[in-house]
Enzyme design. Structure first.
Site, short mmCIF file in Angstrom:
data_model
loop_
_atom_site.label_atom_id
_atom_site.label_comp_id
_atom_site.label_asym_id
_atom_site.label_seq_id
_atom_site.Cartn_x
_atom_site.Cartn_y
_atom_site.Cartn_z
N CYS A 363 0.82 -1.20 0.00
CA CYS A 363 0.00 0.00 0.00
C CYS A 363 0.86 1.26 0.00
O CYS A 363 0.82 2.07 0.92
CB CYS A 363 -0.93 -0.02 1.21
SG CYS A 363 -2.29 1.15 1.07
N TYR A 392 19.36 -11.97 -2.05
CA TYR A 392 18.97 -10.63 -1.60
C TYR A 392 17.59 -10.24 -2.11
O TYR A 392 17.33 -9.06 -2.39
CB TYR A 392 20.00 -9.58 -2.04
CG TYR A 392 21.38 -9.82 -1.48
CD1 TYR A 392 21.65 -9.54 -0.14
CD2 TYR A 392 22.39 -10.34 -2.28
CE1 TYR A 392 22.92 -9.77 0.38
CE2 TYR A 392 23.66 -10.56 -1.76
CZ TYR A 392 23.92 -10.27 -0.44
OH TYR A 392 25.17 -10.49 0.09
#
Length: 445
Positions: A363, A392
């Site tokens: 969001c 990663y």
């Protein structure tokens, strides 16, 4: 030709894995899953060991370790252990993962710029190699070694101060880097030579001057500086006080194609050109590769949930975003990722390319894996695949919006079939609540 064949084989395995994941219902149970190519990881580990074996003098001790931070998953560490690789840990948690994977202490290295006394004491008791980061840590080690002699190899991490690559945040050999003993500061070399003269238990030197964005020549320059310092220390001591050079890792990865570029053989050739004596058997060698071993063998699969057009821009809303590819979302110019389009059945989608944003579920507006990327038009129910995410990325989950950690599956080709094995289960809502203090709900009332 061999590199082309390897890349083609990896791409074919990837397409088969995407179709199999759809057909076997992996994306029905969760809308995003992560895959690791087991055969690819094995082949990459073999390429590393073979490149060094072809260069070093016979009988030279060489330990290749995997940087745990690149893919902190116990099954990954155990797989690499079976391939002959040890672990480089940079925290108590990473050290615990290495121990849980069964990696022997003698094939484990502890690096960190902020080790506690308890961490150091525990590592020394186990016989794990330790690289000290600074003079204050060295003084702490003086007391610990005096109190309880250890079989751990102990070394000093050197910052050769050879300069930055193209990604400042990952450049560890700058003039002001937080890592290691600065080598080019006034009086630094003399102080380092004296440190070894006063401590017979110091036997190693360590550097890590490479990373994404750092060219081979600059990495090799850092290793050359390390070798020169070792020669100086040994000459001053009148004996072979430094017996092992830990040259770190940091080989860059090509995120634009399926190629492994640069190859480990190219890295070794660059070292041989810059530091010919590195391979003559005078010193044992330790490496600490991470991204270059795992990145190309990870794949995120996510369903396209919705598509829409806003301001003339096509947007595909998916379940893969910042929680899985954090660096790409926050620094897209430095960490671009490819996006591959598949239809709802797992077949590569064809059609005229259309500029589209590929957005994640978080969001905030910046949760984008790609902006205006030219792809065949995506539709709800389609699948996007994000390659080169084995290091990663999804292995180190980012918990924004309390998005759950997705399941990670290894995949192997079993004849014509693809077989999946669960390496990490998806995180449940109950686990999210527990992690967020659910058992202590009244603590602040």
């Amino acid at each position: 030709m061999a590199a082309d064949t390897h890349a083609q084989g990896a791409a074919e395995r990837r397409d088969r894995a995407v179709r199999a994941a759809v057909e076997q219902g992996l994306l029905d149970r969760e809308p995003v899953v992560c895959l690791l190519d087991v055969a690819g990881i094995r082949a990459r580990a073999a390429a590393l060991t073979e490149a060094f074996a072809a260069a070093v003098a016979p009988g030279t001790p060489v330990l290749h370790t995997f940087a745990v931070k690149a893919a902190p998953l116990v099954p990954v560490l155990r797989l690499l252990d079976a391939c002959g690789l040890g672990c480089e840990a940079a925290s108590p948690g990473e050290l615990a993962l290495a121990r849980a994977a069964g990696v022997p202490a003698e094939r484990t290295v502890l690096d960190s710029p902020a080790k506690t006394a308890a961490e150091l004491r525990g590592a020394l008791a186990l016989g794990i190699a330790v690289n000290a980061d600074n003079h204050q840590e060295l003084e702490r080690l003086d007391a610990l070694v005096a109190a309880a002699p250890t079989r751990s190899p102990v070394g000093l991490r050197i910052n050769p101060q050879t300069g930055a690559g193209s990604i400042g945040a990952l450049s560890t050999a700058t003039a002001t880097s937080k890592f290691g003993f600065a080598l080019r500061d006034p009086g630094a070399r003399e102080r380092l030579v004296r440190a070894f003269a006063e401590r017979p238990w110091l036997t190693r030197l360590h550097t890590h001057s490479g990373s994404q964005g750092v060219p081979l020549e600059l990495i090799a320059e850092g290793v050359r500086e390390l070798h020169g310092l070792a020669e100086e220390i040994n000459a001053a001591a009148g004996e072979r006080r430094v017996d092992t050079l830990d040259i770190g890792g940091g080989l860059p990865v090509d995120f634009a194609s399926d190629e492994h570029a640069p190859a480990y053989a190219e890295y070794v050739a660059a070292l041989r050109a810059a530091v010919p004596a590195l391979f003559d058997g005078s010193y044992g060698l330790v490496t600490e590769f991470g991204r270059s071993l795992l990145a190309k063998h990870g794949l995120v699969l996510a369903r396209v949930e919705y598509t829409k057009t806003t301001g003339g821009r096509r947007i595909a809303l998916t379940h893969a975003g910042v929680q899985l590819a954090t660096r790409t979302v926050y620094a897209p110019a430095a960490w671009p990722l490819r996006i591959l389009a598949y239809d709802a059945g797992g077949a590569p989608r064809t059609g005229a390319p259309v500029a589209q944003d590929v957005a994640g579920p978080a969001c905030f507006a910046g949760d984008l894996l790609a902006t205006a990327r030219e792809l065949p038009e995506l539709f709800p129910g389609d699948v996007i695949a994000v390659p080169d995410t084995g290091a990663y990325a999804f292995t180190a989950h980012y918990g924004y919006n309390s998005l759950p950690r997705p399941a990670v599956h290894g995949f192997t080709a079993d004849g014509p079939d693809i077989r999946f094995t669960l390496a990490r289960p998806a995180q449940s809502p109950a686990q999210i609540v527990a992690e967020a203090g659910g058992d202590h709900g009244d603590a602040l009332l």
